[in-house]
Design an enzyme around this catalytic site. Structure first.
Site: not given
Lengths: 300, 300
Positions: B9-10, B121, B205, B263
């Protein structure tokens, strides 16, 4: 047979019905139940309208604030996500073991298409005349009569080329049920450098479906709505259904712009160009239309 | 090599930046420019986050009226449409002649996943504490601190199975560049009758991307963001980048929940399960991360 089925906005949302999550899901389930039998006997490609949905998303975005409002090409893409997901999910539920895919679909239009100067495609809810005129003033919309009330209208340029056609063909050839060209596809225009940019429009989904059916060498194009057939003299005491016609026979008649006229035009285009058969009628009659026992069939 | 790239997203929206149509398009163009060189040398599959987008759509919908507000699975699908379209268009512009596809992707989750009782989230914009508490009261949201401010949080169950995996594999095998599993996929749960229903959640994601990369037998999984590497002791004077690590070495360390921790977890899962390499770093360094000259690489 290879069959392209176009689900009309009125097949997915009854006239006057609120676009609630529950209504939309119920209607998609009903549509999937009507289409699943076709998928057992035929290669099936499904397209769908997005008039109520894209209009609602535009309204929600603009009401929330202009800084985050998205242009119509992006909203078209959002509706392909929303509706494509529901159709794919419900078809999959009725056809376990079959591969399904819902594909975002960009369709090239001509930036010089006269439709950009003459918006005709109704989107979003209906308003009374005073509301519609106020919204037109406040938001720069074009509004037009729709029955006895008014709706926002946006440009509806002719579809020229489906950018993902190669991928769609690849999937259909592998027996995948494909949902694509939703809302008439996402309209893009070719830039001077050869790349594509989005453009603010809503392509007519019947015109896009006819192009898709031609490109896929489909045997049949079915356009499903909430009316049982194409009628001559619709809205008069003489109204009578047309059961079969050639493209030439239909060329001589006039039909309601924005609802039946685009379907008849798409049927004529497809039948003329391919020798395939185009059918128009009620969602629930999908199989019967293909068999020639309901709806209107158009063929050379 | 077969490479799955997850756009954070970033990477698609700078921190604090408004989600305007222009910002989003500019950022997608930047992302496409970073990814196009990979597609020249490798099989490329692209996933993306949707935190800001799904939060905005939820806000727009709820602000406009509860009757037409859509549940999170439908909003996830809308963001797959919105972002998938832009990524596919801009990648296509940089890679003329290459086939591209953006595919709606449903991912099965377990209705008994503990995440449903413990939303974590973050989605949508940041608020100050008073605003956040008012919204939580008014709309039944769960809100949590995010840095020095607050955000809405929603359940983020673990992805179990990608319903469209067969179609994705078919396309990748045919050299199609595939955009899929956007926003972590559309969360669905299996009903008692064997069919699937949507569920209100946003799947992480990175977790979805790791599952996708495993299912596709990918050689590499790249998770791209706006931070140049995974850091030890992030936020302290001792902060230093990790250049290479094994899954076991990372298991002993802690990372920021909601941003780097998922991540690192996804990288460990993928590297452990496959023997492939997982990379984490800046969007602009995509190629260098794969070459081992930037970012953090995780491998057995």
């Amino acid at each position: 047979m290879r069959v392209v089925v176009a689900l009309g906005g009125n097949a997915l949302l009854h006239r006057g019905e609120a676009l609630s999550a529950a209504n939309q899901q119920d209607n998609v389930k009903r549509a999937a139940a009507a289409l699943a039998p076709l998928a057992r006997d035929h290669e099936l490609i499904v397209t769908h309208g997005n008039g109520p949905q894209v209009g609602l998303l535009a309204l929600q975005g603009e009401s929330f604030g202009p800084d985050t409002a998205q242009p119509l090409d992006v909203l078209d893409a959002e509706t392909e996500g929303m509706i494509g997901y529901l159709i794919e999910r419900e078809l999959g539920n009725l056809l376990p073991g079959r591969k399904t895919a819902a594909l975002l679909t960009q369709i090239e239009v001509d930036p010089r298409d006269p439709a950009f100067a003459n918006p005709t495609k109704p989107i979003g809810p209906v308003y009374d005349q005073a509301q519609a005129e106020e919204l037109a003033r406040a938001r720069g919309w074009t509004v037009r009569p729709d029955g006895e009330r008014y709706r926002r209208v946006v440009p509806s340029p002719a579809p020229m080329a489906i950018l993902e056609i190669g991928v769609i063909r690849l999937l259909v050839d592998q027996a995948v049920i494909v949902v694509c060209a939703g809302g008439g596809g996402i309209p893009v225009v070719r830039r001077a450098d050869g790349g594509f940019a989005g453009v603010e429009a809503v392509i007519d989904k019947d015109a896009a479906s006819a192009l898709l059916a031609r490109d896929l060498d489909a045997d049949a194009l079915l356009m499903l709505t909430d009316v049982d057939a194409v009628y001559e003299d619709w809205g008069t005491p003489n109204a009578r259904p047309i059961r079969q016609a050639t493209p030439e026979q239909l060329a001589a008649k006039t039909f309601a712009p924005g609802s039946m006229a685009p379907k008849v035009q798409a049927a004529r285009d497809f039948a003329t160009a391919t020798g395939g058969v185009a059918g128009i009628g009620r969602l629930e009659d999908a199989g019967a239309i293909l068999d020639g026992t309901a709806g209107t069939l158009v063929a050379r």
